[in-house]
Every structure is written in structure tokens, then in C-alpha cells.
Design a protein around this motif. Structure first.
Motif, short mmCIF file in Angstrom:
data_model
loop_
_atom_site.label_atom_id
_atom_site.label_comp_id
_atom_site.label_asym_id
_atom_site.label_seq_id
_atom_site.Cartn_x
_atom_site.Cartn_y
_atom_site.Cartn_z
N GLU A 21 -5.66 -3.29 0.72
CA GLU A 21 -6.55 -4.36 0.26
C GLU A 21 -5.97 -5.12 -0.93
O GLU A 21 -6.17 -6.31 -1.08
N CYS A 26 -0.02 -8.73 2.34
CA CYS A 26 -0.89 -8.25 3.43
C CYS A 26 -1.95 -9.30 3.75
O CYS A 26 -2.30 -9.52 4.92
N LYS A 27 -2.49 -9.93 2.71
CA LYS A 27 -3.51 -10.96 2.92
C LYS A 27 -2.91 -12.15 3.66
O LYS A 27 -3.59 -12.80 4.45
N ALA A 30 -2.91 -11.43 7.56
CA ALA A 30 -4.17 -11.42 8.33
C ALA A 30 -4.33 -12.66 9.22
O ALA A 30 -4.56 -12.52 10.42
#
Length: 98
Positions: A21, A26-27, A30
Motif C-alpha cells: 500500500e 505500485c500505485k 494499478a
């Protein structure tokens, strides 16, 4: 772990996204993964695994950094890369193993 084995043991390619998170890259992955799924539909499964909530699995898979993307088919690892991967690269990779 057995449920993970079942999930990656499919006849179609399974792309696993090991993420966290708190991870900026990683964001970024998405929306890319959503576009890949929209483009390929049912020909691929995409699983997201939160390494903080699944530390044992992440350790077993030797995930050292996030995001780490791993492509499986019939339980075999076909490809693996850490970092952000572009949509078109992922689509052509998955299609080459479909």
C-alpha cells in the motif's frame, strides 16, 4: 499457500502483482493492470498480493522489492520482473504465453 498454488495452476496465464500500500510505483501499476485486464479480458487472470498482509508467501516467492510482477501458467513461473512495467509490454508478454 495451497490456495495460491491453485490460483496460479490455470491453463491461462496468471499475472501476480506483489505490491504494498505504501509503495509509489505500485500505485502506478494499478491503472496499468486494469488496462491490461480490459484489453485481454478472460484470457488472463490478474492477482494482487499485498506483501505486508502475505509476508510468508512473499518470502516463499523471494519477493525482495515491490512491485514485483510474476507470470505463471499451469503453476510454472514463466517471467518475473520488479518495477513498473508498461501496458503494451505486459500485453505482448501475456499474449506470447496464452
Amino acid at each position: 499457500m495451497s490456495s495460491f498454488s491453485n490460483l496460479i495452476n490455470q491453463d491461462k496465464p496468471v499475472l501476480v502483482d506483489f505490491f504494498a500500500e505504501w509503495c509509489g510505483p505500485c500505485k502506478m501499476m494499478a491503472p496499468i493492470l486494469k488496462e491490461v485486464k480490459d484489453a485481454l479480458g478472460e484470457s488472463v487472470s490478474i492477482l494482487k498480493v499485498d506483501v505486508d498482509k502475505n509476508q510468508t508467501l512473499a518470502a516463499q516467492m523471494q519477493v525482495r522489492g515491490v512491485p514485483t510482477l510474476v507470470l505463471y501458467k499451469k503453476g510454472k513461473q514463466l517471467w518475473r520482473q520488479s518495477g513498473v512495467v508498461q501496458k503494451n509490454d505486459l500485453i505482448s508478454l501475456i499474449q506470447s504465453h496464452a
